[in-house]
Scaffold this motif. Structure first.
Motif, mmCIF file in Angstrom:
data_model
loop_
_atom_site.group_PDB
_atom_site.id
_atom_site.type_symbol
_atom_site.label_atom_id
_atom_site.label_comp_id
_atom_site.label_asym_id
_atom_site.label_seq_id
_atom_site.Cartn_x
_atom_site.Cartn_y
_atom_site.Cartn_z
ATOM 1 N N ALA A 5 0.851 -1.198 0.000
ATOM 2 C CA ALA A 5 0.000 0.000 0.000
ATOM 3 C C ALA A 5 0.880 1.239 0.000
ATOM 4 N N LEU A 6 0.603 2.148 -0.897
ATOM 5 C CA LEU A 6 1.570 3.195 -1.259
ATOM 6 C C LEU A 6 1.254 4.582 -0.702
ATOM 7 N N GLU A 7 0.019 4.848 -0.324
ATOM 8 C CA GLU A 7 -0.338 6.181 0.192
ATOM 9 C C GLU A 7 -0.935 6.029 1.580
ATOM 10 N N GLU A 8 -0.055 5.807 2.544
ATOM 11 C CA GLU A 8 -0.488 5.476 3.895
ATOM 12 C C GLU A 8 0.150 6.467 4.863
ATOM 13 N N HIS A 9 -0.679 7.266 5.501
ATOM 14 C CA HIS A 9 -0.203 8.456 6.187
ATOM 15 C C HIS A 9 0.113 8.210 7.658
ATOM 16 N N MET A 10 1.028 9.018 8.152
ATOM 17 C CA MET A 10 1.350 9.087 9.570
ATOM 18 C C MET A 10 1.651 10.548 9.907
ATOM 19 N N LEU A 11 1.692 10.842 11.185
ATOM 20 C CA LEU A 11 2.073 12.185 11.613
ATOM 21 C C LEU A 11 2.446 12.115 13.086
ATOM 22 N N PRO A 12 3.717 12.350 13.419
ATOM 23 C CA PRO A 12 4.140 12.269 14.826
ATOM 24 C C PRO A 12 3.573 13.443 15.620
ATOM 25 N N ARG A 13 2.646 13.131 16.502
ATOM 26 C CA ARG A 13 1.919 14.189 17.207
ATOM 27 C C ARG A 13 2.844 15.043 18.064
ATOM 28 N N ASP A 14 3.857 14.431 18.670
ATOM 29 C CA ASP A 14 4.747 15.201 19.541
ATOM 30 C C ASP A 14 5.543 16.229 18.745
ATOM 31 N N ILE A 15 5.985 15.870 17.552
ATOM 32 C CA ILE A 15 6.745 16.806 16.726
ATOM 33 C C ILE A 15 5.852 17.949 16.237
ATOM 34 N N ARG A 26 -10.215 18.015 10.090
ATOM 35 C CA ARG A 26 -10.161 16.702 9.446
ATOM 36 C C ARG A 26 -9.009 15.863 9.996
ATOM 37 N N ALA A 27 -7.802 16.390 9.943
ATOM 38 C CA ALA A 27 -6.658 15.637 10.446
ATOM 39 C C ALA A 27 -6.696 15.508 11.955
ATOM 40 N N GLY A 28 -7.239 16.531 12.629
ATOM 41 C CA GLY A 28 -7.328 16.472 14.078
ATOM 42 C C GLY A 28 -8.145 15.295 14.563
ATOM 43 N N LYS A 29 -9.200 14.967 13.839
ATOM 44 C CA LYS A 29 -10.025 13.818 14.201
ATOM 45 C C LYS A 29 -9.259 12.502 14.079
ATOM 46 N N ARG A 30 -8.239 12.487 13.236
ATOM 47 C CA ARG A 30 -7.471 11.266 12.981
ATOM 48 C C ARG A 30 -6.092 11.305 13.623
ATOM 49 N N ALA A 31 -5.867 12.247 14.533
ATOM 50 C CA ALA A 31 -4.518 12.449 15.073
ATOM 51 C C ALA A 31 -3.967 11.192 15.717
ATOM 52 N N LEU A 55 5.042 4.497 4.195
ATOM 53 C CA LEU A 55 4.548 5.565 5.056
ATOM 54 C C LEU A 55 4.919 6.935 4.499
ATOM 55 N N SER A 56 3.992 7.878 4.660
ATOM 56 C CA SER A 56 4.273 9.266 4.300
ATOM 57 C C SER A 56 3.629 10.167 5.340
ATOM 58 N N ALA A 57 4.366 11.171 5.766
ATOM 59 C CA ALA A 57 3.829 12.120 6.738
ATOM 60 C C ALA A 57 2.791 13.009 6.075
ATOM 61 N N LEU A 58 1.705 13.259 6.791
ATOM 62 C CA LEU A 58 0.691 14.198 6.312
ATOM 63 C C LEU A 58 1.222 15.605 6.587
ATOM 64 N N SER A 59 2.199 16.004 5.792
ATOM 65 C CA SER A 59 3.075 17.117 6.178
ATOM 66 C C SER A 59 2.728 18.447 5.530
ATOM 67 N N TYR A 60 1.518 18.574 4.965
ATOM 68 C CA TYR A 60 1.205 19.883 4.377
ATOM 69 C C TYR A 60 1.129 20.966 5.445
ATOM 70 N N PHE A 61 1.014 20.569 6.701
ATOM 71 C CA PHE A 61 1.008 21.537 7.795
ATOM 72 C C PHE A 61 2.367 22.201 7.970
ATOM 73 N N PRO A 282 -5.160 6.806 7.420
ATOM 74 C CA PRO A 282 -6.353 6.242 8.046
ATOM 75 C C PRO A 282 -7.654 6.850 7.552
ATOM 76 N N PHE A 283 -7.620 7.521 6.411
ATOM 77 C CA PHE A 283 -8.805 8.213 5.918
ATOM 78 C C PHE A 283 -9.716 7.316 5.082
ATOM 79 N N ALA A 284 -9.266 6.107 4.798
ATOM 80 C CA ALA A 284 -10.074 5.127 4.077
ATOM 81 C C ALA A 284 -9.825 3.762 4.710
ATOM 82 N N PRO A 285 -10.795 2.862 4.659
ATOM 83 C CA PRO A 285 -10.659 1.564 5.322
ATOM 84 C C PRO A 285 -9.824 0.578 4.518
ATOM 85 N N SER A 286 -8.827 0.011 5.160
ATOM 86 C CA SER A 286 -7.907 -0.902 4.480
ATOM 87 C C SER A 286 -8.615 -2.154 3.979
#
Length: 317
Positions: A5-15, A26-31, A55-61, A282-286
Motif C-alpha cells: 500500500a503506497l499512500e499510507e499516512h502518519m504524523l508524529p503528534r509530539d513533533i 479533518r486531520a485532528g479527528k485522525r490524530a 509511510l508518508s507524513a501528512l506534512s502539508y502543515f 487512516p482516511f479510508a478503510p484498508s
C-alpha cells in the motif's frame, strides 16, 4: 497475493505539537491513528492482508513553514520515519517529507533521506505558499528526484484562502470543507497541478522525472482525450503531446477508490503497468480496499501488478 500500500499516512503528534501547528478539523479527528505506527496499525494491515505500507507524513502543515522552521521540522519527521522503518523493515518503507518553502533545503533533505536513510522517494502536498511545482524556484527538488531516480508523490492539500473564498463560500462549514477537499477540490487542483507541469515544459527538461498521483489519477484518465484535443495544440515546441507526456511520466494509485468504473477508466487511459494499490490510511478503510482488489474485474497477472508488481518495479523494492 502480496499487497503493498503506497499512500499510507502518519504524523508524529509530539513533533507537530512542539512546532505549534494546528491540525485542523479533518486531520485532528485522525490524530491518534496518524500517530499510531505500532501494533494497532499492524493489526489493521494484517486484518486487511496488507504486507507493506509505504509511510508518508501528512506534512502539508509544515512543508510551507518559514524556511528554517520547515527544514528543522521536516528533518525531525524524517528521522522519526527512519526509526519506524528500522524497527519493522519488512512491514514499513517511507517517503520523505520535504521543506518546500526552502527548495534548496528540500533538495538536500530528499538526498539525505534517499542516500542515507534508504527512503523510496518523497511526498509533496500541493502547492506551497502559492508556488506550484512548475515554478523555476523549485527546480532543485525536481532535479534531485530525477538524479536520485526516485518518484515524487503529488498529494492534495487544502486550497488557499482566496480559492476557498471564491469557490466555496456560502456553504455550511462542513459542506464547504468537504467540497473544497476530498469531495471535489483536491482532485481537480492536483490534476491541474500536473497539467501545469506538462504545459510549462518540466518533463521536457526532466524527461526521467516520475510523478505519482493518487485517487485513481485525480480525474486525468477520464479527461485525457479532451485534454489532448484542447491543450496539446496550444502547448507547442515539445517533443511529445500532453497525453504522451502524461503516459510517460505519470503513475497512478487507487487510493480511496474501490469501484470498477474508475479502475477500468484508469487502465484504459494509462495501462495497467502504471497503476498501483493504495488505501489512504487512516482516511479510508484498508479492508474495503483489499476486498475490492481481490474481486475487481482483472486477470490474475494484472491483479498482481497492481497489488505489488508495479510498485516493486518503480520503487526498486
Amino acid at each position: 497475493m502480496k499487497i503493498i500500500a503506497l499512500e499510507e499516512h502518519m504524523l508524529p503528534r509530539d513533533i507537530i505539537e512542539a512546532a505549534g501547528v494546528d491540525l485542523g478539523l479533518r486531520a485532528g479527528k485522525r490524530a491518534a491513528e496518524l500517530d499510531e505506527v505500532g501494533e494497532a496499525r499492524l493489526r489493521v494491515m494484517d486484518d486487511a492482508g496488507i504486507d507493506v505500507q509505504v509511510l508518508s507524513a501528512l506534512s502539508y502543515f509544515v512543508q510551507g513553514l518559514e524556511p528554517s522552521r520547515a527544514v528543522d521540522v521536516n528533518h525531525r519527521i524524517n528521522d522519526r520515519l527512519a526509526e519506524i522503518v528500522a524497527t519493522t523493515p519488512d512491514r514499513f518503507k517511507a517517503f520523505a517529507a520535504l521543506p518546500m518553502s526552502d527548495p534548496s533545503g528540500a533538495a538536500d533533505e530528499l538526498t539525505r533521506c534517499v542516500e542515507e536513510l534508504g527512503f523510496l522517494g518523497a511526498m509533496i502536498h500541493g502547492q506551497t505558499n502559492g508556488v506550484f511545482l512548475d515554478d523555476p524556484s523549485v527546480r532543485p527538488v525536481l532535479e534531485a528526484a530525477a538524479r536520485l531516480d526516485v518518484p515524487l508523490y503529488l498529494h492534495p492539500a487544502p486550497p488557499p484562502a482566496d480559492i476557498v473564498s471564491t469557490y466555496y463560500s456560502g456553504l455550511t462549514p462542513e459542506v464547504g470543507a468537504c467540497l473544497s477537499t476530498s469531495g471535489w477540490g483536491w482532485h481537480s487542483e492536483t490534476a491541474m497541478h500536473v497539467l501545469r507541469m506538462v504545459a510549462q515544459g518540466v518533463f521536457e527538461e526532466l524527461p526521467e522525472l516520475k510523478i505519482i498521483v493518487g485517487h485513481m489519477g485525480e480525474g486525468l484518465p477520464f479527461h485525457i482525450d479532451r485534454i489532448e484535443d484542447m491543450l496539446s495544440p496550444v502547448v507547442t515546441g515539445h517533443s511529445l503531446s500532453v497525453a504522451e507526456t502524461l503516459r510517460r511520466n505519470l503513475y497512478l494509485t487507487t487510493s480511496g477508490y474501490n469501484s470498477d468504473i474508475p479502475l477500468l477508466c484508469a487502465i484504459n487511459a494509462f495501462g495497467v503497468d502504471r497503476i498501483m494499490f493504495s488505501v489512504d490510511h487512516p482516511f479510508a478503510p484498508s479492508e474495503k480496499a483489499t476486498t475490492y482488489l481481490a474481486s475487481a474485474p482483472l486477470e490474475t497477472a494484472d491483479r498482481e501488478k497492481i497489488a505489488h508488481g508495479n510498485v516493486e518495479k518503480l520503487l526498486n523494492i
